[in-house]
Design a protein around this motif. Structure first.
Motif, PDB file in Angstrom:
ATOM      1  N   LEU A  15       0.851  -1.199   0.000  1.00  0.00           N
ATOM      2  CA  LEU A  15       0.000   0.000   0.000  1.00  0.00           C
ATOM      3  C   LEU A  15       0.879   1.238   0.000  1.00  0.00           C
ATOM      4  CD1 LEU A  15      -2.789  -0.693   2.645  1.00  0.00           C
ATOM      5  CD2 LEU A  15      -3.070  -0.398   0.197  1.00  0.00           C
ATOM      6  N   ASP A  16       0.461   2.292  -0.724  1.00  0.00           N
ATOM      7  CA  ASP A  16       1.260   3.511  -0.625  1.00  0.00           C
ATOM      8  C   ASP A  16       0.949   4.202   0.711  1.00  0.00           C
ATOM      9  OD1 ASP A  16      -0.923   5.252  -0.877  1.00  0.00           O
ATOM     10  OD2 ASP A  16      -0.774   5.281  -3.059  1.00  0.00           O
ATOM     11  N   ARG A  17       1.800   5.211   1.049  1.00  0.00           N
ATOM     12  CA  ARG A  17       1.755   5.788   2.395  1.00  0.00           C
ATOM     13  C   ARG A  17       0.384   6.398   2.715  1.00  0.00           C
ATOM     14  NH1 ARG A  17       3.946  10.733   4.140  1.00  0.00           N
ATOM     15  NH2 ARG A  17       4.292  10.759   6.404  1.00  0.00           N
ATOM     16  N   ILE A  18      -0.156   7.141   1.730  1.00  0.00           N
ATOM     17  CA  ILE A  18      -1.440   7.820   1.978  1.00  0.00           C
ATOM     18  C   ILE A  18      -2.555   6.790   2.202  1.00  0.00           C
ATOM     19  CG2 ILE A  18      -3.172   9.392   1.014  1.00  0.00           C
ATOM     20  CD1 ILE A  18      -0.851  11.030   1.221  1.00  0.00           C
ATOM     21  N   ASP A  19      -2.607   5.759   1.348  1.00  0.00           N
ATOM     22  CA  ASP A  19      -3.635   4.720   1.499  1.00  0.00           C
ATOM     23  C   ASP A  19      -3.504   4.044   2.867  1.00  0.00           C
ATOM     24  OD1 ASP A  19      -4.767   5.159  -0.942  1.00  0.00           O
ATOM     25  OD2 ASP A  19      -4.475   3.124  -1.702  1.00  0.00           O
ATOM     26  N   ALA A  20      -2.254   3.768   3.269  1.00  0.00           N
ATOM     27  CA  ALA A  20      -2.035   3.109   4.559  1.00  0.00           C
ATOM     28  C   ALA A  20      -2.547   3.997   5.693  1.00  0.00           C
ATOM     29  CB  ALA A  20      -0.548   2.805   4.738  1.00  0.00           C
ATOM     30  N   GLN A  21      -2.245   5.299   5.610  1.00  0.00           N
ATOM     31  CA  GLN A  21      -2.717   6.226   6.652  1.00  0.00           C
ATOM     32  C   GLN A  21      -4.247   6.286   6.671  1.00  0.00           C
ATOM     33  OE1 GLN A  21      -0.525   9.684   5.337  1.00  0.00           O
ATOM     34  NE2 GLN A  21       0.911   9.505   7.051  1.00  0.00           N
ATOM     35  N   MET A  22      -4.859   6.306   5.460  1.00  0.00           N
ATOM     36  CA  MET A  22      -6.328   6.384   5.376  1.00  0.00           C
ATOM     37  C   MET A  22      -6.975   5.141   6.001  1.00  0.00           C
ATOM     38  SD  MET A  22      -7.236   9.163   4.212  1.00  0.00           S
ATOM     39  CE  MET A  22      -6.086  10.459   4.008  1.00  0.00           C
ATOM     40  N   LEU A  23      -6.416   3.970   5.690  1.00  0.00           N
ATOM     41  CA  LEU A  23      -6.998   2.739   6.251  1.00  0.00           C
ATOM     42  C   LEU A  23      -6.874   2.725   7.772  1.00  0.00           C
ATOM     43  CD1 LEU A  23      -5.953  -0.187   3.881  1.00  0.00           C
ATOM     44  CD2 LEU A  23      -8.063   1.142   3.926  1.00  0.00           C
ATOM     45  N   GLY A  31     -11.356  10.743  11.112  1.00  0.00           N
ATOM     46  CA  GLY A  31     -11.587  11.329   9.783  1.00  0.00           C
ATOM     47  C   GLY A  31     -10.321  11.356   8.943  1.00  0.00           C
ATOM     48  N   ALA A  32     -10.534  11.470   7.606  1.00  0.00           N
ATOM     49  CA  ALA A  32      -9.415  11.470   6.658  1.00  0.00           C
ATOM     50  C   ALA A  32      -8.489  12.668   6.865  1.00  0.00           C
ATOM     51  CB  ALA A  32      -9.961  11.470   5.233  1.00  0.00           C
ATOM     52  N   HIS A  33      -9.006  13.717   7.534  1.00  0.00           N
ATOM     53  CA  HIS A  33      -8.205  14.931   7.711  1.00  0.00           C
ATOM     54  C   HIS A  33      -7.289  14.825   8.945  1.00  0.00           C
ATOM     55  CE1 HIS A  33     -11.903  15.161  10.016  1.00  0.00           C
ATOM     56  NE2 HIS A  33     -11.238  15.894  10.892  1.00  0.00           N
ATOM     57  N   GLU A  34      -7.280  13.658   9.620  1.00  0.00           N
ATOM     58  CA  GLU A  34      -6.544  13.561  10.897  1.00  0.00           C
ATOM     59  C   GLU A  34      -5.176  12.888  10.758  1.00  0.00           C
ATOM     60  OE1 GLU A  34      -9.046  13.392  14.641  1.00  0.00           O
ATOM     61  OE2 GLU A  34     -10.296  12.210  13.279  1.00  0.00           O
ATOM     62  N   ARG A  35      -4.515  13.115   9.603  1.00  0.00           N
ATOM     63  CA  ARG A  35      -3.197  12.492   9.417  1.00  0.00           C
ATOM     64  C   ARG A  35      -2.179  13.050  10.407  1.00  0.00           C
ATOM     65  NH1 ARG A  35      -2.158  13.595   3.501  1.00  0.00           N
ATOM     66  NH2 ARG A  35      -0.139  12.640   3.886  1.00  0.00           N
ATOM     67  N   ALA A  36      -2.333  14.336  10.763  1.00  0.00           N
ATOM     68  CA  ALA A  36      -1.395  14.924  11.734  1.00  0.00           C
ATOM     69  C   ALA A  36      -1.546  14.225  13.090  1.00  0.00           C
ATOM     70  CB  ALA A  36      -1.663  16.426  11.871  1.00  0.00           C
ATOM     71  N   TRP A  37      -2.799  13.856  13.415  1.00  0.00           N
ATOM     72  CA  TRP A  37      -3.033  13.134  14.688  1.00  0.00           C
ATOM     73  C   TRP A  37      -2.274  11.802  14.683  1.00  0.00           C
ATOM     74  CZ3 TRP A  37      -4.632   8.411  16.223  1.00  0.00           C
ATOM     75  CH2 TRP A  37      -4.995   8.260  17.572  1.00  0.00           C
ATOM     76  N   LEU A  38      -2.310  11.124  13.529  1.00  0.00           N
ATOM     77  CA  LEU A  38      -1.606   9.830  13.417  1.00  0.00           C
ATOM     78  C   LEU A  38      -0.124   9.990  13.727  1.00  0.00           C
ATOM     79  CD1 LEU A  38      -2.601   7.831  10.194  1.00  0.00           C
ATOM     80  CD2 LEU A  38      -3.077   7.276  12.589  1.00  0.00           C
ATOM     81  N   MET A  39       0.470  11.041  13.153  1.00  0.00           N
ATOM     82  CA  MET A  39       1.912  11.246  13.340  1.00  0.00           C
ATOM     83  C   MET A  39       2.209  11.546  14.805  1.00  0.00           C
ATOM     84  SD  MET A  39       2.926  13.337   9.959  1.00  0.00           S
ATOM     85  CE  MET A  39       1.978  13.015   8.500  1.00  0.00           C
ATOM     86  N   ALA A  40       1.327  12.350  15.422  1.00  0.00           N
ATOM     87  CA  ALA A  40       1.565  12.731  16.825  1.00  0.00           C
ATOM     88  C   ALA A  40       1.388  11.541  17.773  1.00  0.00           C
ATOM     89  CB  ALA A  40       0.605  13.859  17.205  1.00  0.00           C
ATOM     90  N   HIS A  41       0.648  10.502  17.337  1.00  0.00           N
ATOM     91  CA  HIS A  41       0.362   9.353  18.215  1.00  0.00           C
ATOM     92  C   HIS A  41       0.974   8.059  17.689  1.00  0.00           C
ATOM     93  CE1 HIS A  41      -2.661  12.261  19.521  1.00  0.00           C
ATOM     94  NE2 HIS A  41      -2.683  11.609  20.671  1.00  0.00           N
ATOM     95  N   ASP A  42       2.049   8.155  16.904  1.00  0.00           N
ATOM     96  CA  ASP A  42       2.499   6.929  16.228  1.00  0.00           C
ATOM     97  C   ASP A  42       3.109   5.894  17.163  1.00  0.00           C
ATOM     98  OD1 ASP A  42       4.919   8.126  16.664  1.00  0.00           O
ATOM     99  OD2 ASP A  42       5.629   7.960  14.578  1.00  0.00           O
ATOM    100  N   ASP A  63      -7.757  -6.487  -2.412  1.00  0.00           N
ATOM    101  CA  ASP A  63      -8.601  -7.117  -3.437  1.00  0.00           C
ATOM    102  C   ASP A  63      -9.036  -6.116  -4.504  1.00  0.00           C
ATOM    103  OD1 ASP A  63      -8.410  -9.474  -2.104  1.00  0.00           O
ATOM    104  OD2 ASP A  63     -10.360  -9.325  -1.112  1.00  0.00           O
ATOM    105  N   GLY A  64      -8.594  -4.863  -4.390  1.00  0.00           N
ATOM    106  CA  GLY A  64      -8.857  -3.881  -5.440  1.00  0.00           C
ATOM    107  C   GLY A  64     -10.055  -2.999  -5.200  1.00  0.00           C
ATOM    108  N   GLU A  65     -10.690  -3.087  -4.015  1.00  0.00           N
ATOM    109  CA  GLU A  65     -11.877  -2.253  -3.766  1.00  0.00           C
ATOM    110  C   GLU A  65     -11.448  -0.786  -3.650  1.00  0.00           C
ATOM    111  OE1 GLU A  65     -14.369  -4.185  -0.898  1.00  0.00           O
ATOM    112  OE2 GLU A  65     -15.662  -2.418  -0.741  1.00  0.00           O
ATOM    113  N   PRO A  66     -12.167   0.123  -4.325  1.00  0.00           N
ATOM    114  CA  PRO A  66     -11.765   1.539  -4.268  1.00  0.00           C
ATOM    115  C   PRO A  66     -11.800   2.079  -2.835  1.00  0.00           C
ATOM    116  CG  PRO A  66     -13.468   1.189  -5.948  1.00  0.00           C
ATOM    117  CD  PRO A  66     -13.359  -0.088  -5.167  1.00  0.00           C
ATOM    118  N   MET A  67     -10.886   2.985  -2.542  1.00  0.00           N
ATOM    119  CA  MET A  67     -10.860   3.633  -1.216  1.00  0.00           C
ATOM    120  C   MET A  67     -12.214   4.283  -0.918  1.00  0.00           C
ATOM    121  SD  MET A  67      -8.213   3.333   0.689  1.00  0.00           S
ATOM    122  CE  MET A  67      -8.383   4.657   1.857  1.00  0.00           C
TER     123      MET A  67
END
Ligand SMILES: C[S@@+](CC[C@H](N)C(=O)[O-])C[C@H]1O[C@@H](n2cnc3c(N)ncnc32)[C@H](O)[C@@H]1O
Length: 277
Positions: A15-23, A31-42, A63-67
């Motif tokens: 998975l690319d980085r963005i997809d991995a973060q979204m999943l 929410g999808a806008h909380e990527r900064a939260w992920l980094m702060a809590h990694d 399996d190829g299902e769209p995001m």
């Protein structure tokens, strides 16, 4: 496992980085806008139920299902539309068609009547209604499932669009419009690109041996539902513009032209039905 390790694990599976973060955000119920939260809590640990949710999402993605189906929504022309496997995921390419339709509004006095043929999630009709609230906007689809998704989107967004079931123009007998916009199925049966689209409804994708069956039908019948001087605007495949322009001219449309998408590829063609014929 920490969030950092989970991300590395997903990226290790391709998975690319963005997809991995979204999943990971989806599995965490964020929410999808909380990527900064992920980094702060990694360094935080994932609990067992989040890990199970993440594994299930990662499998669906693999399996190829769209995001968009995993998230349950997709942004289109500034609107958040809910989507599921009953509808095509609205593409940014289609925003070119919406912009073109909106640019035609100046040509008519009084409320402009607009028809979106094959509305799917309601993307085109709802985007036009959001931009031009005074317009009378109608939308059709042959799929009851798609109409259900589209009506729910309209209700949630508070946009008044009339949704009608039926086969192309036959869904609006006796009605006339100033603008007909459509993103119909236009992929040739057997096209190699279909393999990557296996989760989207095939009835939204394919149209005969050359992909032009539905466009041919719409071009041949659109005049039955157009006011004199009205416009038919169609999205089509990246290599279909010359063929669609020829179909429009042969059917009697004037001012036939194409519009390019952001990549500079002619992806929409349209024309004006003559004032007098
Ligand atoms: C390519 S999708 C476009 C969906 C949406 N307009 C968009 O741009 O995201 C084509 C749509 O046409 C609908 N459709 C296919 N055949 C149809 C027919 N004969 N009459 C009306 N709609 C049809 C499909 O159900 C599908 O929703």
């Amino acid at each position: 496992m920490t969030l950092r390790e989970a991300l590395a694990h997903l990226q290790g599976k391709g998975l690319d980085r963005i997809d991995a973060q979204m999943l990971l955000l989806l599995a965490l119920g964020r929410g999808a806008h909380e990527r900064a939260w992920l980094m702060a809590h990694d360094g935080d640990a994932l609990d067992a139920s989040t890990t199970a949710r993440l594994d299930a999402l990662a499998q669906r993605r693999a399996d190829g299902e769209p995001m968009a189906y995993l998230r349950g929504d997709q942004e289109f022309f500034g609107l958040t539309l809910q989507v599921d496997a009953r509808v095509l995921v609205p593409r940014s390419d289609t925003e070119t068609l919406v912009s073109w339709a909106i640019a035609r509004f100046d040509h008519f006095p009084g409320p402009t009547r607009v028809l979106d043929l094959g509305t799917g999630s309601g993307a085109i009709a709802l985007a036009i209604k959001a931009q031009r609230p005074a317009a009378c906007v109608f939308a059709t689809d042959a799929s009851d499932g798609a109409l259900c998704v589209a009506r729910r989107n309209a209700g949630r967004l508070g946009l008044a669009v009339d949704f009608l079931p039926g086969h192309w123009i036959a869904a609006v007998p006796g009605q006339r419009f100033h603008i007909i916009a459509s993103n119909p199925p236009y992929i040739a049966e057997g096209d190699i690109h279909l393999a990557a689209l296996g989760h989207e409804p095939v009835s939204a994708l394919t149209a005969g041996a050359d992909g032009l069956d539905d466009i041919r039908h719409i071009v041949a019948h659109a005049h039955e539902a157009l006011h004199p001087g009205g416009w038919l605007l169609l999205e089509h495949g990246h290599d279909q513009a010359p063929a669609v322009r020829e179909l429009l001219r042969a059917a009697g449309f004037e001012q036939v032209d194409s519009r390019a998408d952001l990549a500079g590829i002619a992806r929409c063609s349209g024309g004006q039905w003559p004032q007098r014929r």
